[in-house]
Write an enzyme that holds these catalytic residues in place. Sequence first.
Site, PDB file in Angstrom:
ATOM      1  N   ASP A 162       1.050  -1.111  -0.189  1.00 47.87           N
ATOM      2  CA  ASP A 162       0.116  -0.049  -0.096  1.00 47.87           C
ATOM      3  C   ASP A 162       0.944   1.045  -0.221  1.00 47.87           C
ATOM      4  O   ASP A 162       2.052   1.180   0.564  1.00 47.87           O
ATOM      5  CB  ASP A 162      -0.840   0.151   1.154  1.00 47.87           C
ATOM      6  CG  ASP A 162      -2.100   0.819   0.806  1.00 47.87           C
ATOM      7  OD1 ASP A 162      -3.257   0.149   0.950  1.00 47.87           O
ATOM      8  OD2 ASP A 162      -2.194   2.075   0.865  1.00 47.87           O
ATOM      9  N   CYS A 166     -20.092  -0.876  -2.781  1.00 52.43           N
ATOM     10  CA  CYS A 166     -20.344  -1.319  -4.178  1.00 52.43           C
ATOM     11  C   CYS A 166     -21.439  -1.255  -5.087  1.00 52.43           C
ATOM     12  O   CYS A 166     -21.287  -0.960  -6.261  1.00 52.43           O
ATOM     13  CB  CYS A 166     -20.197  -2.913  -3.813  1.00 52.43           C
ATOM     14  SG  CYS A 166     -18.541  -3.466  -3.355  1.00 52.43           S
TER      15      CYS A 166
HETATM   16  C1  UDX Z   1     -22.160  -6.500  -2.209  1.00 57.81           C
HETATM   17  C2  UDX Z   1     -22.221  -8.010  -2.644  1.00 57.81           C
HETATM   18  O1  UDX Z   1     -23.167  -8.646  -2.183  1.00 57.81           O
HETATM   19  C3  UDX Z   1     -20.860  -8.437  -2.905  1.00 57.81           C
HETATM   20  O2  UDX Z   1     -20.940  -9.796  -3.677  1.00 57.81           O
HETATM   21  C4  UDX Z   1     -20.014  -7.600  -3.620  1.00 57.81           C
HETATM   22  O3  UDX Z   1     -18.728  -7.967  -3.563  1.00 57.81           O
HETATM   23  C5  UDX Z   1     -19.799  -6.093  -2.713  1.00 57.81           C
HETATM   24  O4  UDX Z   1     -21.226  -5.434  -2.794  1.00 57.81           O
HETATM   25  P1  UDX Z   1     -21.967  -5.331   0.464  1.00 57.81           P
HETATM   26  O5  UDX Z   1     -22.087  -4.161  -0.166  1.00 57.81           O
HETATM   27  O6  UDX Z   1     -20.893  -6.069   1.589  1.00 57.81           O
HETATM   28  O7  UDX Z   1     -21.612  -6.706  -0.628  1.00 57.81           O
HETATM   29  O8  UDX Z   1     -23.356  -5.811   1.150  1.00 57.81           O
HETATM   30  P2  UDX Z   1     -24.955  -6.818   0.864  1.00 57.81           P
HETATM   31  O9  UDX Z   1     -24.749  -7.684   2.073  1.00 57.81           O
HETATM   32  O10 UDX Z   1     -24.603  -7.360  -0.499  1.00 57.81           O
HETATM   33  O11 UDX Z   1     -25.884  -5.578   0.749  1.00 57.81           O
HETATM   34  C6  UDX Z   1     -25.741  -4.455  -0.014  1.00 57.81           C
HETATM   35  C7  UDX Z   1     -26.787  -3.290   0.404  1.00 57.81           C
HETATM   36  O12 UDX Z   1     -28.278  -3.961  -0.067  1.00 57.81           O
HETATM   37  C8  UDX Z   1     -27.067  -3.015   1.808  1.00 57.81           C
HETATM   38  O13 UDX Z   1     -27.529  -1.781   1.982  1.00 57.81           O
HETATM   39  C9  UDX Z   1     -28.108  -4.060   2.329  1.00 57.81           C
HETATM   40  O14 UDX Z   1     -28.744  -3.461   3.432  1.00 57.81           O
HETATM   41  C10 UDX Z   1     -29.040  -4.173   1.159  1.00 57.81           C
HETATM   42  N1  UDX Z   1     -29.881  -5.211   1.072  1.00 57.81           N
HETATM   43  C11 UDX Z   1     -29.545  -6.514   0.749  1.00 57.81           C
HETATM   44  C12 UDX Z   1     -31.304  -5.011   0.909  1.00 57.81           C
HETATM   45  O15 UDX Z   1     -31.693  -3.926   0.926  1.00 57.81           O
HETATM   46  N2  UDX Z   1     -32.139  -6.164   0.924  1.00 57.81           N
HETATM   47  C13 UDX Z   1     -31.585  -7.258   0.657  1.00 57.81           C
HETATM   48  O16 UDX Z   1     -32.347  -8.473   0.537  1.00 57.81           O
HETATM   49  C14 UDX Z   1     -30.321  -7.632   0.721  1.00 57.81           C
END
Ligand code: UDX
Length: 469
Positions: A34, A283
């Site tokens: 890094d 993401c």
């Molecule tokens: C996501 C992807 O799941 C992962 O594969 C990718 O590499 C990075 O982005 P992450 O951002 O850590 O991961 O969170 P995730 O658990 O996927 O939730 C993303 C968002 O969606 C959150 O704000 C969560 O609250 C929301 N969410 C998720 C919902 O509102 N409803 C759901 O059913 C699932």
Amino acid sequence: MAEPVQIAVVGSGYVGLVAAVCFAEMGHSVICVDNDERKVAALQGGDTLIHENYLPELLERYRNTGVRFMTDLGEATRACQAIFVAVGTPQSETGDADLSYVEAVASEIARSIDGYKVIIEKSTVPVYTNEWIRRVIERNGVHREAFDVVSNPEFLREGTAVEDFLHPDRIVIGADSKRASDLLSAIYAPLTGGEYYDRPDAIAGCCSALKPPPSLLTSTKSAEIIKHASNAFLALKISFINAVSNLCEAADANVEQVAQGIGLDSRIGPKFLRPGIGYGGSCFPKDIAAFRSVGEQMGVDFNLLSEVEKINDNQKKRFLGKVRSALWTLRGKRLAVLGLAFKGDTDDIRESPAIDLVEMLLAEGCMVVAFDPAAMERAQAKLPPSAQLRYANSIDEAAADADALLILTDWREFARIDLMQLHTLMRYPIIIDGRNLYDPQRMLESGFTYLSIGRPSATPVREDVKLAV
Ligand code: UDX
């Protein structure tokens, strides 16, 4: 025992750091690079810098042995055969991914190449990035035969990133040469061959020696699209159920029952059908915008993604409308806000719908007292405490004397509140739940007016219950 590979990981953010310690856990010898000297010193000293299950244990196990941290990318390039690039790809003003960090790293790697190297994109990047990396390296005088560029996207969720890495649904290796795909296959052999899961100290998860993760070999371009398309599809699923939840509200139906009913169809599946205040995080919002932009640049109509974004944005506005419908006017109302992180089990507030909502409530003149089990420090850096915004040390402190309590993040502890106690603490027993953590009937029995997403609202009619209006 599979042969250990000398691996460099460039970038020590969520993806880079998790990848580095997990490769060490798989038996490889890793250098994590890094350019931020303070970060490198902190990691060498055992500070993980991020909140992630199993990361402290793995860092303690491998720091300065299986994983060495340094700032010198040139030294790491010379020492390693596989170089994973896991630097940030932030959203630019036009929505597409800013690849300047990736380009800078590619040029620096090129200057130190002294033998065959495989450069692997781990960062989420648009299709054709591998071509650009290849061109940049060649422009710096490196012969085409001296390197390969591979795409090996990551599907890590924050909070469960280590388990996701070691127990993936699939491993995608996008390579256009056999030499490169062989090296990547060797790196993942402890997982795909099942050997890792037989170890007594293996991190537990859904894979096992009998059920190891499948690996999928594709072209580099397909792998790049797999990553963007996966995130876009998941975001689409969330926006879909949020749109259905709005319909359920209008029809007086229950979206939880509807989600269960459609999720039982094995072609649809039950995951990512939880309605709420919209998706956030580092993401989904960025990747949807980048994927949409890729479509535009290639002349492909992908308006579906704009609709996904529109529904997501609207979900926050609808929630604000719900708060207003419960309280009539907002100015001067004292609100308890539970949750600031973009989802439970993380301290990350990037693109958090909870933060957006707090900003909207402050703009309406509300007095907010917020609590989050892990994200308060980061939240305070973005939204400093003021006459209108206070940060509490507990749920009870946030709830004391509140006109209403808002649940904005799906932390497990927010689903286990002592409702009797909460009722005595609040000025008015009103809960507006953006994550559907409670059963409306139970809330009704506990004397609360309860509004949630896509379900009929519950209002007690007993004479002895205090009501706001
Ligand atoms: C996501 C992807 O799941 C992962 O594969 C990718 O590499 C990075 O982005 P992450 O951002 O850590 O991961 O969170 P995730 O658990 O996927 O939730 C993303 C968002 O969606 C959150 O704000 C969560 O609250 C929301 N969410 C998720 C919902 O509102 N409803 C759901 O059913 C699932």
